[in-house]
Scaffold this active site. Sequence first.
Site, PDB file in Angstrom:
ATOM      1  CE  LYS A   1     -12.590   4.603   8.544  1.00  0.00           C
ATOM      2  NZ  LYS A   1     -12.037   5.118   7.293  1.00  0.00           N
TER       3      LYS A   1
ATOM      4  CG  PHE B   1     -10.239   7.294   2.862  1.00  0.00           C
ATOM      5  CD1 PHE B   1     -10.043   6.740   4.117  1.00  0.00           C
ATOM      6  CD2 PHE B   1     -10.381   6.426   1.779  1.00  0.00           C
ATOM      7  CE1 PHE B   1      -9.979   5.362   4.291  1.00  0.00           C
ATOM      8  CE2 PHE B   1     -10.319   5.050   1.941  1.00  0.00           C
ATOM      9  CZ  PHE B   1     -10.108   4.513   3.202  1.00  0.00           C
TER      10      PHE B   1
ATOM     11  CG  ASP C   1      -9.394  -4.891  -2.801  1.00  0.00           C
ATOM     12  OD1 ASP C   1      -8.885  -3.791  -3.089  1.00  0.00           O
ATOM     13  OD2 ASP C   1     -10.365  -5.352  -3.430  1.00  0.00           O
ATOM     14  CB  SER C   2     -11.428  -2.310   1.980  1.00  0.00           C
ATOM     15  OG  SER C   2     -10.735  -1.148   1.594  1.00  0.00           O
TER      16      SER C   2
ATOM     17  CB  SER D   1      -0.872   0.020   1.255  1.00  0.00           C
ATOM     18  OG  SER D   1      -1.557   1.252   1.350  1.00  0.00           O
TER      19      SER D   1
ATOM     20  CE1 TYR E   1     -18.745   5.689  -2.653  1.00  0.00           C
ATOM     21  CE2 TYR E   1     -16.865   4.271  -2.150  1.00  0.00           C
ATOM     22  CZ  TYR E   1     -17.732   4.828  -3.064  1.00  0.00           C
ATOM     23  OH  TYR E   1     -17.602   4.534  -4.392  1.00  0.00           O
ATOM     24  CG  ASP E   2     -14.656   7.224   6.178  1.00  0.00           C
ATOM     25  OD1 ASP E   2     -15.198   6.135   6.421  1.00  0.00           O
ATOM     26  OD2 ASP E   2     -13.427   7.384   6.199  1.00  0.00           O
TER      27      ASP E   2
HETATM   28  P1  IMP Z   1      -8.783   0.107  -1.228  1.00  0.00           P
HETATM   29  O1  IMP Z   1      -8.995  -1.125  -0.458  1.00  0.00           O
HETATM   30  O2  IMP Z   1      -7.785   1.014  -0.576  1.00  0.00           O
HETATM   31  O3  IMP Z   1      -8.506  -0.157  -2.671  1.00  0.00           O
HETATM   32  O4  IMP Z   1     -10.164   0.932  -1.138  1.00  0.00           O
HETATM   33  C1  IMP Z   1     -11.194   0.794  -2.070  1.00  0.00           C
HETATM   34  C2  IMP Z   1     -12.194   1.912  -1.954  1.00  0.00           C
HETATM   35  O5  IMP Z   1     -13.208   1.529  -1.012  1.00  0.00           O
HETATM   36  C3  IMP Z   1     -11.669   3.249  -1.455  1.00  0.00           C
HETATM   37  O6  IMP Z   1     -11.152   4.015  -2.501  1.00  0.00           O
HETATM   38  C4  IMP Z   1     -12.918   3.877  -0.861  1.00  0.00           C
HETATM   39  O7  IMP Z   1     -13.704   4.441  -1.871  1.00  0.00           O
HETATM   40  C5  IMP Z   1     -13.650   2.659  -0.302  1.00  0.00           C
HETATM   41  N1  IMP Z   1     -13.283   2.467   1.104  1.00  0.00           N
HETATM   42  C6  IMP Z   1     -12.577   1.421   1.636  1.00  0.00           C
HETATM   43  N2  IMP Z   1     -12.414   1.579   2.955  1.00  0.00           N
HETATM   44  C7  IMP Z   1     -13.023   2.744   3.275  1.00  0.00           C
HETATM   45  C8  IMP Z   1     -13.170   3.458   4.504  1.00  0.00           C
HETATM   46  O8  IMP Z   1     -12.679   3.065   5.584  1.00  0.00           O
HETATM   47  N3  IMP Z   1     -13.861   4.620   4.412  1.00  0.00           N
HETATM   48  C9  IMP Z   1     -14.389   5.097   3.260  1.00  0.00           C
HETATM   49  N4  IMP Z   1     -14.260   4.483   2.100  1.00  0.00           N
HETATM   50  C10 IMP Z   1     -13.583   3.310   2.100  1.00  0.00           C
END
Ligand code: IMP
Length: 203
Positions: A181, A158, A73-74, A12, A160-161
Site C-alpha cells: 500500500k 484505516f 491532507d488527503s 501529524s 475507507y481502505d
Molecule cells: P487525513 O489526511 O489524515 O486528514 O485523512 C482524511 C481522511 O481521508 C481519513 O480520515 C480517511 O477517512 C480518508 N483517507 C485518507 N487516506 C486514506 C487511506 O490511505 N486509506 C483510507 N482512508 C483514507
Amino acid sequence: MLKILKKIILASNNPGKIREIQSLLSGHDMEILPQASFVQEEAEETGQTFLENALIKARHAARLSGLPAIADDSGLEVDALGGAPGVFSARYAGAGAGDRENNVKLLTKLTKVEDDLRTARFRCVMVYVRDAEDANPLIAEGTWEGKILREARGGHGFGYDPLFFVPDQGRSSAELPPEVKNRLSHRGQALRVLVSKMADASI
Ligand code: IMP
C-alpha cells in the site's frame, strides 16, 4: 564525524504516517520530529481543498515549533457523488464519526450505483514550508484510482481502505500488505514527489 541533521516538524500525530515519512527521508540528513511535543492544539481544517488544509496544518506546526514543517491532507473522491466526501472524508458521517460510520454512509449513498460507475480515487496533497510565513511552499500531489466495493474486505489500513478496490491488485487496499500500500498509495506518491522537490531546492 558528527552529522548536523536538519530538524523538520511533521504536522501529524498518526504513528503510521510518521514512520513512513521518516523512512523515506532517511539518508537525507534530516530529523523528522512528530508535532506532539510542540503542538498541543491541532489546527482547524477550515479549507475547501486538500491544499488549503495541508498548508493550514504545516503553517500551524511551523509557527508553534519555530521549525520547517511537512503536512499532508488527503481524502476519498467518489465520481458518482460528485467528488464527495473529498475534504470531508474524515467527518463524512458527522463530526466525531468514526471509520465504521463513514463507511456505512458511503455504502448507503452508493446502494443504487452500478458497478461500472463506482469509480473513485484517494488524493493526497503534501507540502513543505520553511517557516510559518513561507510564500513559496513546496507542493506535491498523489492520486490512487480504484472502485468502491459493495461490502468491506480486509483488515489492514484505516478509513475507507476496506471499501477501496484496487483493480490492478485484484484486492481492496485493506487486503494489501502495508509495504505494498505504501508503495502504491496517494500518500506514498505525494511523499516521493515532495522528497525530490526538496532535494532540487537543496533542502
Ligand atoms: P487525513 O489526511 O489524515 O486528514 O485523512 C482524511 C481522511 O481521508 C481519513 O480520515 C480517511 O477517512 C480518508 N483517507 C485518507 N487516506 C486514506 C487511506 O490511505 N486509506 C483510507 N482512508 C483514507
